[in-house]
Design an enzyme around this catalytic site. Structure first.
Site, PDB file in Angstrom:
ATOM      1  N   THR A  96      11.635 -14.764 -66.886  1.00 14.95           N
ATOM      2  CA  THR A  96      12.594 -15.025 -66.236  1.00 14.95           C
ATOM      3  C   THR A  96      13.469 -14.282 -66.395  1.00 14.95           C
ATOM      4  OG1 THR A  96      13.562 -16.727 -67.799  1.00 14.95           O
ATOM      5  CG2 THR A  96      12.000 -17.586 -65.690  1.00 14.95           C
ATOM      6  N   VAL A 152       9.865  -4.694 -75.237  1.00 16.46           N
ATOM      7  CA  VAL A 152      10.424  -2.953 -75.725  1.00 16.46           C
ATOM      8  C   VAL A 152       9.197  -2.153 -75.077  1.00 16.46           C
ATOM      9  CG1 VAL A 152      10.898  -1.306 -77.656  1.00 16.46           C
ATOM     10  CG2 VAL A 152      10.783  -4.191 -78.217  1.00 16.46           C
ATOM     11  N   GLY A 154       9.002  -0.928 -71.812  1.00 16.68           N
ATOM     12  CA  GLY A 154       7.877  -2.036 -71.145  1.00 16.68           C
ATOM     13  C   GLY A 154       6.205  -1.652 -71.324  1.00 16.68           C
ATOM     14  N   GLU A 209      21.419  -1.557 -63.185  1.00 17.03           N
ATOM     15  CA  GLU A 209      22.368  -3.168 -62.189  1.00 17.03           C
ATOM     16  C   GLU A 209      23.786  -2.187 -61.341  1.00 17.03           C
ATOM     17  OE1 GLU A 209      19.909  -6.308 -62.864  1.00 17.03           O
ATOM     18  OE2 GLU A 209      19.012  -4.967 -63.807  1.00 17.03           O
ATOM     19  N   ASP A 220      21.391  -3.144 -74.455  1.00 10.55           N
ATOM     20  CA  ASP A 220      19.759  -2.750 -74.131  1.00 10.55           C
ATOM     21  C   ASP A 220      18.997  -2.573 -74.999  1.00 10.55           C
ATOM     22  OD1 ASP A 220      17.383  -3.453 -72.236  1.00 10.55           O
ATOM     23  OD2 ASP A 220      17.458  -1.489 -72.281  1.00 10.55           O
ATOM     24  N   LYS A 224      16.671  -3.833 -78.058  1.00 14.00           N
ATOM     25  CA  LYS A 224      15.282  -3.437 -78.612  1.00 14.00           C
ATOM     26  C   LYS A 224      14.947  -3.031 -79.575  1.00 14.00           C
ATOM     27  CE  LYS A 224      15.042  -2.411 -73.514  1.00 14.00           C
ATOM     28  NZ  LYS A 224      14.614  -1.765 -72.781  1.00 14.00           N
ATOM     29  N   GLY A 316       9.905  -1.120 -65.187  1.00 12.87           N
ATOM     30  CA  GLY A 316       9.402  -0.644 -63.691  1.00 12.87           C
ATOM     31  C   GLY A 316       8.270  -1.855 -63.570  1.00 12.87           C
TER      32      GLY A 316
END
Ligand SMILES: NC(=O)c1ccc[n+]([C@@H]2O[C@H](COP(=O)([O-])OP(=O)(O)OC[C@H]3O[C@@H](n4cnc5c(N)ncnc54)[C@H](OP(=O)(O)O)[C@@H]3O)[C@@H](O)[C@H]2O)c1
Length: 336
Positions: A96, A152, A154, A209, A220, A224, A316
């Site tokens: 979520t 972290v 991706g 965004e 962000d 991370k 991604g």
């Protein structure tokens, strides 16, 4: 493995696509047969103990009617915690949206799943940044596993690499490019665009965004860095311990001045064994962290090996859901 999937956005759908496309390979290589016994979005749940085919779920989620098209398995308005407590599953995949203020609703989902003795796989940074030690020890107490390699880097296995490939060694410091959106903007500015035009392009391509503050202000990246330093280097950082400056103050003139001196401005995350900070820095063009576009990179400085740099796609749906899949395979191999 019976899976309960909470969240069917970019990552949830990415995982479904992997399970659909790689089914035979997962079975032959790892003996993994994933059965999705429940899946949820904000509208409700689909529950079928015999399993719903990933392709069927994907098609339904992408249809106009959404999950409601999956009759008679659809249960409108059902909440994740209720499903976690009532549907028999081996692992819960929590994807979520991230909330770094209190981690909710993911925090309750993950805590509830661990208490119900389900393994948990997540890419959700909120609960992991806010409560990693608590959640890791809860998992241990309950005899289940908590995996979060997608939080972290991706799909780039930054966390796994530090823990699994550097056994016996010790990470003493970390430097990294951990936010793809700001790296893309800075790359475009280096190529000649102004900040606003570079941001607009990042938004057009879906990297940023509509409200880009979370990325642009370095939040962000700071979240991370806290996760990475705690996991890879045994730090005990809270998110608020990371000193954070974003790229909103970086001008074209700064970028041009750096370029004239053979340098490039990057949003660099650093942990030196004590302090952690995120800030724009001028790096030499040949520096290993000078990676272009939306790429991420991390350099671990270790006691035995010196510097090791890992570079890859930092976000991604498809890439990050490969990290979810990796975590699921890991849990399966350790528990079969
Ligand atoms: N996308 C990436 O590249 C990436 C990379 C690293 C980490 N992550 C993290 O991974 C997580 C998922 O990312 P994403 O890109 O897949 O997000 P997303 O596209 O926004 O999808 C979120 C999904 O969660 C569902 N959802 C929201 N609240 C829910 C609730 N209370 N109960 C059940 N379902 C709920 C949404 O339902 P609806 O479909 O009904 O809206 C949606 O399907 C986030 O925490 C994100 O920060 C993402």
């Amino acid at each position: 493995v019976r899976l309960l999937l909470v969240g069917l956005g970019a990552l949830g759908q990415g995982l479904l696509a992997h399970l659909d496309g790689l089914g035979p390979r997962l079975r032959d290589a790892y003996g993994l047969r994933a059965r999705i016994v429940a899946a949820l979005d904000t509208s409700g749940a689909v529950v079928r103990p015999e399993g719903v085919e990933p392709a069927v779920l994907l098609k339904a989620k992408r249809s106009r009617e959404g999950l409601a098209s999956l009759q008679p398995w659809y249960r409108p308005g059902r909440r994740a915690l209720e499903i976690i407590h009532t549907v028999d599953a081996d692992a819960v995949v929590e994807v979520t949206p991230t909330n770094i203020l209190d981690g909710e609703p993911a925090m309750s989902h993950i805590r509830g799943a661990l208490k119900a003795r389900r393994h948990v796989v997540t890419a959700n940074k909120g609960p992991i940044a806010l409560a990693m030690p608590f959640l890791v020890s809860l998992a241990e107490e309950q005899g289940v596993m908590l995996r979060f390699s997608g939080t972290v880097g991706g799909g780039t296995p930054m966390l796994d690499f530090a823990r699994q490939s550097l056994r016996g060694d010790r990470v003493v410091s970390i430097a990294g490019i951990l936010n793809g959106t700001t790296n893309y903007i800075l790359t475009k500015m280096f190529e000649g665009l102004g900040f606003d035009a570079a941001l607009a392009e990042a938004q057009r391509l879906g990297y940023a965004e509509a409200n880009p503050d979370y990325d642009v202000k370095g939040i962000d990246a700071g979240v991370k860095l806290a996760i990475l330093a705690n996991w890879a280097a045994g730090a005990t950082l809270r998110v608020t311990d990371v000193s954070t400056r974003g790229i909103e103050g970086v001008s074209r003139a700064d970028v041009d001045r750096a370029r004239a001196a053979g340098q490039v401005i990057k949003l660099v995350c650093r942990y030196d064994g004590g302090k952690a900070r995120v800030a724009p820095e001028a790096l030499p063009l040949a520096h290993p962290l000078n990676v272009p576009g939306p790429l991420n990179a991390v350099t671990y400085t270790t006691e035995q090996l010196g510097d090791l740099t890992l570079v890859g796609k930092g976000a991604g749906g498809r890439e990050t859901s490969a990290a979810l899949l990796r975590d699921l395979i890991d849990i399966h191999l350790r528990t079969r």
